[in-house]
Design an enzyme around this catalytic site. Structure first.
Site, PDB file in Angstrom:
ATOM      1  N   ASP A  52      -9.357 -17.418  52.042  1.00 48.44           N
ATOM      2  CA  ASP A  52     -10.370 -17.480  53.101  1.00 48.44           C
ATOM      3  C   ASP A  52     -10.290 -18.824  53.826  1.00 48.44           C
ATOM      4  OD1 ASP A  52     -11.552 -14.956  52.100  1.00 48.44           O
ATOM      5  OD2 ASP A  52     -12.060 -16.202  50.376  1.00 48.44           O
ATOM      6  N   HIS A 108     -16.385 -14.800  47.449  1.00 47.29           N
ATOM      7  CA  HIS A 108     -15.213 -14.221  48.120  1.00 47.29           C
ATOM      8  C   HIS A 108     -15.534 -12.756  48.423  1.00 47.29           C
ATOM      9  CE1 HIS A 108     -11.286 -12.868  49.246  1.00 47.29           C
ATOM     10  NE2 HIS A 108     -11.336 -11.956  48.297  1.00 47.29           N
TER      11      HIS A 108
HETATM   12  P1  NAX Z   1      -2.281  -3.979  42.717  1.00 49.57           P
HETATM   13  O1  NAX Z   1      -3.091  -2.765  42.449  1.00 49.57           O
HETATM   14  O2  NAX Z   1      -1.023  -3.887  43.478  1.00 49.57           O
HETATM   15  O3  NAX Z   1      -1.920  -4.665  41.318  1.00 49.57           O
HETATM   16  C1  NAX Z   1      -2.862  -4.858  40.309  1.00 49.57           C
HETATM   17  C2  NAX Z   1      -2.126  -4.820  38.992  1.00 49.57           C
HETATM   18  O4  NAX Z   1      -3.034  -5.178  37.955  1.00 49.57           O
HETATM   19  C3  NAX Z   1      -1.554  -3.444  38.627  1.00 49.57           C
HETATM   20  O5  NAX Z   1      -0.171  -3.557  38.359  1.00 49.57           O
HETATM   21  C4  NAX Z   1      -2.349  -3.060  37.398  1.00 49.57           C
HETATM   22  O6  NAX Z   1      -1.572  -2.290  36.473  1.00 49.57           O
HETATM   23  C5  NAX Z   1      -2.711  -4.412  36.828  1.00 49.57           C
HETATM   24  N1  NAX Z   1      -3.827  -4.407  35.881  1.00 49.57           N
HETATM   25  C6  NAX Z   1      -4.937  -3.627  35.901  1.00 49.57           C
HETATM   26  N2  NAX Z   1      -5.686  -3.869  34.818  1.00 49.57           N
HETATM   27  C7  NAX Z   1      -5.060  -4.827  34.110  1.00 49.57           C
HETATM   28  C8  NAX Z   1      -5.341  -5.476  32.886  1.00 49.57           C
HETATM   29  N3  NAX Z   1      -6.425  -5.182  32.172  1.00 49.57           N
HETATM   30  N4  NAX Z   1      -4.458  -6.408  32.445  1.00 49.57           N
HETATM   31  C9  NAX Z   1      -3.352  -6.696  33.139  1.00 49.57           C
HETATM   32  N5  NAX Z   1      -3.019  -6.089  34.299  1.00 49.57           N
HETATM   33  C10 NAX Z   1      -3.875  -5.167  34.779  1.00 49.57           C
HETATM   34  O7  NAX Z   1      -3.299  -5.027  43.373  1.00 49.57           O
HETATM   35  P2  NAX Z   1      -2.951  -6.343  44.199  1.00 49.57           P
HETATM   36  O8  NAX Z   1      -2.803  -6.014  45.621  1.00 49.57           O
HETATM   37  O9  NAX Z   1      -1.868  -7.068  43.503  1.00 49.57           O
HETATM   38  O10 NAX Z   1      -4.339  -7.134  44.067  1.00 49.57           O
HETATM   39  C11 NAX Z   1      -4.793  -7.633  42.823  1.00 49.57           C
HETATM   40  C12 NAX Z   1      -6.224  -8.098  42.924  1.00 49.57           C
HETATM   41  O11 NAX Z   1      -6.360  -9.178  43.851  1.00 49.57           O
HETATM   42  C13 NAX Z   1      -7.187  -7.019  43.425  1.00 49.57           C
HETATM   43  O12 NAX Z   1      -8.359  -7.056  42.593  1.00 49.57           O
HETATM   44  C14 NAX Z   1      -7.541  -7.486  44.820  1.00 49.57           C
HETATM   45  O13 NAX Z   1      -8.815  -7.029  45.217  1.00 49.57           O
HETATM   46  C15 NAX Z   1      -7.518  -8.981  44.635  1.00 49.57           C
HETATM   47  N6  NAX Z   1      -7.421  -9.799  45.849  1.00 49.57           N
HETATM   48  C16 NAX Z   1      -8.107 -10.980  45.871  1.00 49.57           C
HETATM   49  C17 NAX Z   1      -8.039 -11.856  46.930  1.00 49.57           C
HETATM   50  C18 NAX Z   1      -8.793 -13.144  46.927  1.00 49.57           C
HETATM   51  O14 NAX Z   1      -8.749 -13.834  47.946  1.00 49.57           O
HETATM   52  N7  NAX Z   1      -9.491 -13.565  45.867  1.00 49.57           N
HETATM   53  C19 NAX Z   1      -7.241 -11.514  48.135  1.00 49.57           C
HETATM   54  C20 NAX Z   1      -6.190 -10.483  47.900  1.00 49.57           C
HETATM   55  C21 NAX Z   1      -6.593  -9.371  46.970  1.00 49.57           C
HETATM   56  O15 NAX Z   1      -7.320  -8.421  47.696  1.00 49.57           O
END
Ligand code: NAX
Length: 328
Positions: free
Chosen positions: A159, A187
C-alpha cells in the site's frame, strides 16, 4: 563467509510464493553477503508444486542459496527459522462471512504461531502477508508468548509503495523524490494513506498537491482499491508487486530506513496515536539496527483523525471477533 539465515516461506506454491522465492534466493531479501536456507511450508496437496518451484530454484544456481527444505509440517518449517514470511492463507470463499474467514485463518495462523514459539531462532522476525494480514499476525503473535510481540508484523508496504507512485505521478516527480508517506490502520479498503507529513523534494506534499478533492476522491480510493483494480485488469491478484513489497519490508526492517525518511509497517500498537494497545495496525516507522520505532509527535488533523479512527475501528472489530472465537 556468513552462516546461512533460515527463511521460511508459507504458501510457497502460490503465486506470490513464485514471485518471492527467486528474489529471496538471489539475495534481495537480506543483501548480497548473506546466504539463505529456504524452508517451504505448504499444505499436503501443494507440496508437489512446491517441489517443482524448488527444482527451478536449483536450476538458477544461485550462489547464496544454501539449501531448500519442503514440508507440510509447521514445526519442521519453523524450527530454527530467523525470518518467517507467512504468505499462505485461506481466501474468502463465496458467501463466506468475515467471522468465517477469520475462523478459517485461525486454523492456519494459530498452529503456525505455536510452531514459531516452539522452535524458531531467538532472533526470529515474522512478516504476515496472507489476508486478513493484520489480524492473522495478531493470531500468530498471541500463540507465541515467548517471542517478543514486536517480532510479529503485517504487510502494508505494498500500500505504501502504491501510494508513493500515485503521488509521484500526480506531481510529475520520481518516486525517490517522495519521502515520509504513511499508511495507517488495516491492510484493507479502510486503510488511510496519509500525505500530510509526506515531503516532495523537501516540500510538504499536501501543500504541493493543494487539491483536497483529488486527495479524498482520487488518491485515497485508488490506493485503497488498487488490489481490486489489479484483479480486474490482470484476471489474477497482485503477486509480483506483493512479493516485491515483502522483500522491501524485511530488507528495510533489517537494514534500516534512510535518514530523513520512514516507512509503513503493521506492528503491535503501543497505544501511540490513540490506537488501542495490542492490535496490529500500520504506523509510520523508522528502522535501525534491526528494530523499528513508531515516528512520534506527528500532528494529526481532523481529516486524518477520522480516517485513522475508522480503519482502527475495523481492526478492533476483527480483534473482538477472534477473541470470541478464542483465537487470541
Ligand atoms: P495463492 O492462492 O496463489 O497461494 C496461496 C498458497 O498458500 C497456496 O499454494 C496454498 O496451498 C497455500 N496455503 C494455504 N494454507 C496453507 C497453510 N496452512 N500452510 C501453508 N501454505 C498454505 O495466493 P497468493 O496470490 O499467493 O496470495 C497469498 C496471500 O497474500 C493471500 O491471502 C492474499 O490475500 C494475500 N495478499 C496480501 C497482500 C498484502 O499487501 N498484505 C497483497 C497481495 C495478496 O493479495
Amino acid at each position: 563467509t556468513k552462516a546461512p539465515v533460515n527463511v521460511t516461506v508459507t504458501g510457497a506454491a502460490g503465486q506470490i510464493g513464485y514471485a518471492l522465492l527467486f528474489r529471496v534466493a538471489s539475495g534481495q531479501l537480506l543483501g548480497p553477503d548473506t546466504p539463505v536456507r529456504l524452508r517451504l511450508l505448504e499444505i499436503p496437496q501443494a507440496v508437489k508444486a512446491a517441489e517443482g518451484t524448488a527444482m527451478e530454484l536449483d536450476d538458477c544456481a544461485f550462489p547464496l542459496l544454501a539449501g531448500i527444505d519442503i514440508t507440510d509440517d509447521a514445526n519442521k518449517a519453523f524450527a530454527g527459522t530467523n525470518i518467517g514470511l507467512l504468505v499462505g492463507a485461506r481466501p474468502r470463499g463465496p458467501g463466506m462471512e468475515r467471522g468465517d474467514l477469520l475462523e478459517a485463518n485461525g486454523g492456519i495462523f494459530k498452529p503456525q504461531g505455536e510452531a514459531i514459539n516452539a522452535g524458531a531462532a531467538e532472533d526470529v522476525r515474522v512478516l504476515v502477508v496472507g489476508n486478513p494480514a493484520n489480524t492473522n499476525a495478531l493470531i500468530a503473535q498471541a500463540h507465541a508468548p515467548d517471542v517478543p510481540a514486536s517480532r510479529f508484523t503485517a504487510m502494508t508496504r505494498l500500500d505504501h509503495n502504491r501510494a508513493q507512485t500515485q503521488l509521484a505521478q500526480k506531481l510529475g516527480v520520481g518516486v525517490s523524490d517522495i519521502k515520509k508517506l504513511t499508511i495507517w490502520g488495516n491492510h484493507s479498503a479502510t486503510q488511510y494513506p496519509d500525505i500530510f507529513h509526506a515531503e516532495v523534494n523537501g516540500k510538504n506534499a499536501a501543500e504541493s498537491v493543494n487539491d483536497q478533492q483529488w486527495l479524498a476522491d482520487q488518491f485515497i480510493p485508488t490506493v485503497a482499491k488498487r488490489g481490486a483494480a489489479i484483479i480486474e485488469a490482470r484476471g489474477a491478484s497482485s503477486a509480483a508487486s506483493a512479493a516485491n513489497a515483502a522483500i522491501d519490508h524485511v530488507y528495510t526492517w533489517v537494514n534500516g530506513t534512510a535518514d530523513g525518511d520512514w516507512t509503513s509497517m503493521g506492528i503491535p500498537s503501543d497505544g501511540s496515536y490513540g490506537v488501542p494497545e495490542g492490535i496490529i495496525s500500520s504506523f509510520p516507522v523508522t528502522c535501525s539496527g534491526g528494530e523499528y520505532q513508531i515516528v512520534q509527535g506527528l500532528e494529526i488533523n481532523d481529516f486524518s483523525r477520522q480516517r485513522i479512527d475508522a480503519s482502527v475501528a475495523e481492526l478492533v472489530e476483527e480483534r473482538d471477533t477472534v477473541r470470541k472465537l478464542d483465537l487470541v
